[in-house]
Design a protein around this motif. Structure first.
Motif, mmCIF file in Angstrom:
data_model
loop_
_atom_site.group_PDB
_atom_site.id
_atom_site.type_symbol
_atom_site.label_atom_id
_atom_site.label_comp_id
_atom_site.label_asym_id
_atom_site.label_seq_id
_atom_site.Cartn_x
_atom_site.Cartn_y
_atom_site.Cartn_z
ATOM 1 N N LYS A 469 22.121 6.067 73.195
ATOM 2 C CA LYS A 469 22.147 5.274 74.409
ATOM 3 C C LYS A 469 22.676 3.886 74.057
ATOM 4 O O LYS A 469 22.258 3.302 73.055
ATOM 5 C CB LYS A 469 20.737 5.174 75.008
ATOM 6 C CG LYS A 469 20.683 4.382 76.300
ATOM 7 C CD LYS A 469 19.247 4.298 76.813
ATOM 8 C CE LYS A 469 19.188 3.470 78.093
ATOM 9 N NZ LYS A 469 17.813 3.327 78.577
ATOM 10 N N PHE A 471 23.201 0.127 73.313
ATOM 11 C CA PHE A 471 22.259 -0.981 73.128
ATOM 12 C C PHE A 471 22.607 -2.106 74.102
ATOM 13 O O PHE A 471 23.742 -2.220 74.584
ATOM 14 C CB PHE A 471 22.319 -1.500 71.694
ATOM 15 C CG PHE A 471 21.539 -0.657 70.709
ATOM 16 C CD1 PHE A 471 21.015 0.567 71.084
ATOM 17 C CD2 PHE A 471 21.343 -1.082 69.403
ATOM 18 C CE1 PHE A 471 20.293 1.343 70.186
ATOM 19 C CE2 PHE A 471 20.623 -0.316 68.502
ATOM 20 C CZ PHE A 471 20.101 0.898 68.884
ATOM 21 N N ASP A 509 17.698 -0.764 72.262
ATOM 22 C CA ASP A 509 17.367 0.105 73.389
ATOM 23 C C ASP A 509 16.117 -0.468 74.062
ATOM 24 O O ASP A 509 15.025 -0.460 73.479
ATOM 25 C CB ASP A 509 17.122 1.525 72.885
ATOM 26 C CG ASP A 509 16.934 2.525 74.018
ATOM 27 O OD1 ASP A 509 16.231 2.189 74.992
ATOM 28 O OD2 ASP A 509 17.479 3.639 73.914
ATOM 29 N N LYS A 510 16.252 -0.928 75.284
ATOM 30 C CA LYS A 510 15.166 -1.640 75.960
ATOM 31 C C LYS A 510 13.933 -0.764 76.137
ATOM 32 O O LYS A 510 12.794 -1.212 75.913
ATOM 33 C CB LYS A 510 15.663 -2.149 77.308
ATOM 34 C CG LYS A 510 14.650 -3.024 78.030
ATOM 35 C CD LYS A 510 15.259 -3.606 79.294
ATOM 36 C CE LYS A 510 14.259 -4.530 79.995
ATOM 37 N NZ LYS A 510 14.832 -5.129 81.222
ATOM 38 N N ARG A 594 15.718 3.770 64.242
ATOM 39 C CA ARG A 594 16.852 3.842 65.187
ATOM 40 C C ARG A 594 17.539 2.482 65.302
ATOM 41 O O ARG A 594 18.739 2.407 65.551
ATOM 42 C CB ARG A 594 16.330 4.293 66.556
ATOM 43 C CG ARG A 594 17.344 4.262 67.683
ATOM 44 C CD ARG A 594 18.278 5.442 67.623
ATOM 45 N NE ARG A 594 19.171 5.471 68.767
ATOM 46 C CZ ARG A 594 20.322 4.805 68.863
ATOM 47 N NH1 ARG A 594 20.733 4.054 67.855
ATOM 48 N NH2 ARG A 594 21.073 4.894 69.939
ATOM 49 N N HIS A 595 16.807 1.424 65.061
ATOM 50 C CA HIS A 595 17.360 0.065 65.147
ATOM 51 C C HIS A 595 17.664 -0.519 63.768
ATOM 52 O O HIS A 595 17.785 -1.738 63.619
ATOM 53 C CB HIS A 595 16.405 -0.854 65.917
ATOM 54 C CG HIS A 595 16.328 -0.539 67.378
ATOM 55 N ND1 HIS A 595 15.605 0.529 67.881
ATOM 56 C CD2 HIS A 595 16.919 -1.126 68.466
ATOM 57 C CE1 HIS A 595 15.728 0.571 69.187
ATOM 58 N NE2 HIS A 595 16.521 -0.423 69.575
#
Length: 618
Positions: A469, A471, A509-510, A594-595
């Motif tokens: 998704k 960022f 990703d919020k 993931r970050h």
């Protein structure tokens, strides 16, 4: 009617000769007789010749000699007129008079030529003196500023000259050494197998000696000196002393020795390297050296490649396209070339090579050649291709797994809802007909179904974390405000106090970042002691990461479980005391990874925990 000249007196010739003698400045006891006119002219001519010679030999009296010559010409003119008058009186023969007149004219021209010659000579002499003065000044400047020590001694070996370089080299000023014997100041030794006798024989035979000496003074330690000594002679060729030119080679010799040792170490190091082919090339690409790594990678012995062009390692197609020449041109232009490609071994097999070619220049930036370093990346390329293949397979597998998880969760939740509904209907319609055990069994079934639903939902969320998704920029202060609202009921029930410092805007990703903070805060509230929970969130920059800390005053964790808690389905407490699925921290770990970051915990049992994680800044 012709005028009669005054009667000529013979005493006039003698008077002229006396005046010439005064101009010459010499005392002659005998004077030329003047009984005949011709003798008088000859005497005058001889005196003029003497005067000319005197002028030539007296540089310092040149100006006064010019004046004397001019006076002499006036005297000669007087004499010629008087002599002409005498001849005219004694003889009426016109031919004799003409002859005498012609002779006097010739003599006058001779004197005029002599005068011009002396004038020219004087000018040349002045110019020569000027050049001599200039040269002496230049020579003196060269002597004073010469980089080498220049020392002159007389025939008794007493020092007569000592320049600035000698002062620096030997530690004595000029005023301290002038007049002293050289051996009093400098101690000299001839290194074996040479001797001072050999040097002296060569100096006396050839007039010059050149070689190395070991020298020292009371103010300077021993040094290696290159000495060049020559004999000084006067204008007659007689020896009057010696001139020595000395250069300190100590540092140069030390540097050369260090360079030689460095080159030896470099050669041994390069030659023993087996994982890299290190090759020296001349400016045209001809191979000059070959190490063991080159033999291992390319298969050739040193004797098979030295003197050949490095293009022999390229494919025929690359040779036809002049790839080797283009590579050298790029290295020559940019100073370096780096690239990968297929290369050819001796057995004609190919290998995938990483090649770096670096330009070598001298101190004047003149091209001296190239150093070529080659690595065999065939195995690495094979592994990379396998990794790419596995990654593609893993990506397909993850996609399929995500689709399966979604379908499975959806299909599993529907039967669970049906079971829950029918069990609850059973309890409702047959409430009065069932005993307590039956009611307990119904409650167990409903609770199990609900927990199964929660577990399936958590698994679905876990599988969705790696879903790609885009960022976006996230204001963490706003994110925490939303998390606090979601946890408002738990916060109020536990009387929790949640604080945080000013947090940055990050890129990510919020939804996942919100889930990360929600899980950590919810855990801190859940695993609390009797006292109300106190939770604080802070952040600081460290290198290329944001370093976050979420601290609490809860029950803490034993050190042996600090890594285990991030594994899916790992629980440290019973579900009765602390309900949950055992997936929350595993989800946190996956979100952080993931970050581009990592997560860990530091904890003291019964004192509290600090969950720390990093997020890449960019």
């Amino acid at each position: 009617m012709a005028m009669k000249p005054e009667k000529y007196k013979p005493a006039s010739v003698k008077a002229i000769l006396n005046r010439i003698e005064k101009l010459i400045g010499t005392n002659h006891k005998q004077q030329t007789p003047v009984s005949k006119d011709s003798d008088g002219l000859e005497a005058i001519s001889l005196r003029l010749t003497e005067l000319t010679r005197t002028l030539e030999s007296r540089e310092e009296k040149l100006n006064s000699d010019k004046k004397r010559l001019a006076q002499l010409m006036d005297l000669l003119l007087d004499y010629a007129i008087a002599d002409f008058s005498k001849k005219a009186t004694l003889s009426g023969n016109g031919d004799e008079i003409d002859a005498l007149s012609a002779g006097l004219n010739a003599l006058g021209e001779e004197l005029e030529y002599s005068f011009e010659t002396q004038k020219k000579y004087a000018e040349e002499l002045r110019f020569s003196n000027h050049l001599l003065t200039e040269n002496k000044e230049k020579i003196q400047a060269l002597f004073d500023n010469a980089p080498d020590a220049i020392i002159a001694v007389d025939s008794a070996f007493r020092i007569t000259e000592w320049n600035s370089a000698a002062e620096l080299m030997y530690g004595f000023t000029r005023s301290e050494v002038i007049g002293k014997r050289a051996s009093e100041i400098i101690t000299s030794e001839h290194p074996f197998p040479y001797s001072s006798k050999q040097a002296t024989r060569q100096l006396n035979g050839a007039g010059i000696w050149s070689g190395e000496l070991i020298q020292s003074t009371s103010r300077k330690e021993k040094m290696i000196v290159h000495n060049s000594t020559s004999i000084l002679k006067d204008v007659h060729g007689n020896a009057i002393g010696y001139l020595g030119v000395n250069r300190d080679l100590t540092q140069l010799r030390k540097t050369k020795e260090e360079l030689r040792e460095s080159e030896t170490r470099y050669y041994l190091l390069v030659n023993e390297i087996v994982d890299y082919a290190i090759i020296m090339l001349d400016p045209s690409g001809t191979i000059l050296s070959w190490n063991k790594g080159a033999k291992k990678i390319k298969g050739y012995n040193e004797q098979e490649v030295i003197g050949k062009n490095f293009s022999m390692f390229y494919t025929d197609e690359e040779k036809n396209e002049h790839v080797p020449e283009k590579i050298l041109d790029e290295a020559r232009k940019n100073g370096k070339y780096n690239g990968t490609g297929w290369r050819i071994r001796k057995d004609k097999s190919r290998f995938w090579a990483d090649v770096t070619i670096t330009k070598l220049t001298d101190s004047n930036e003149e091209l001296k050649g190239f150093v070529k370093i080659t690595r065999d990346l065939s195995e690495r390329r094979r592994v990379e291709e396998e990794i790419i293949q596995k990654s593609e397979e893993l990506e397909r597998s993850n996609t399929e797994l995500e689709q399966f998880a979604y379908v499975a969760s959806h299909d599993l939740q529907e039967p669970l809802r049906m079971i829950t509904s029918y069990v609850q209907l059973l309890e409702k319609h047959y409430k009065d007909k069932l005993d307590q055990d039956a009611h307990d069994f119904i409650n167990f079934a409903v609770d199990g179904a609900r927990r199964m639903q929660t577990l399936i939902y958590s698994l679905l969320e876990y599988s969705r974390i790696n879903r790609v998704k885009p960022f976006e920029h996230i204001d963490l202060d706003d994110t925490l405000d939303e998390v606090i609202k979601d946890l408002e009921l738990s916060i109020n029930d536990s009387h929790a106090k949640i604080t945080w410092d000013k947090l940055p805007v990050i890129y990510g990703d919020k939804i996942l970042i919100g889930q990360l903070f929600l899980n950590l805060i919810a855990n801190a509230i859940k695993f609390r002691r009797q006292a109300p929970p106190e939770i604080h969130i802070s952040c600081k920059k460290k290198n290329n990461f944001y370093h976050f800390s979420v601290s609490d005053n809860g029950i803490g964790i034993k050190k042996e479980y600090c890594e285990k808690i991030f594994i899916i389905f790992q629980r440290l407490h019973s579900k009765d005391k602390y309900p949950g699925t055992g997936i929350g921290l595993a989800i946190c770990k996956k979100i952080v990874e993931r970050h581009g970051g990592t997560i860990w915990v530091e904890s003291d049992l019964n004192k509290g925990s600090v969950f720390q994680f990093t997020i890449k800044i960019n």
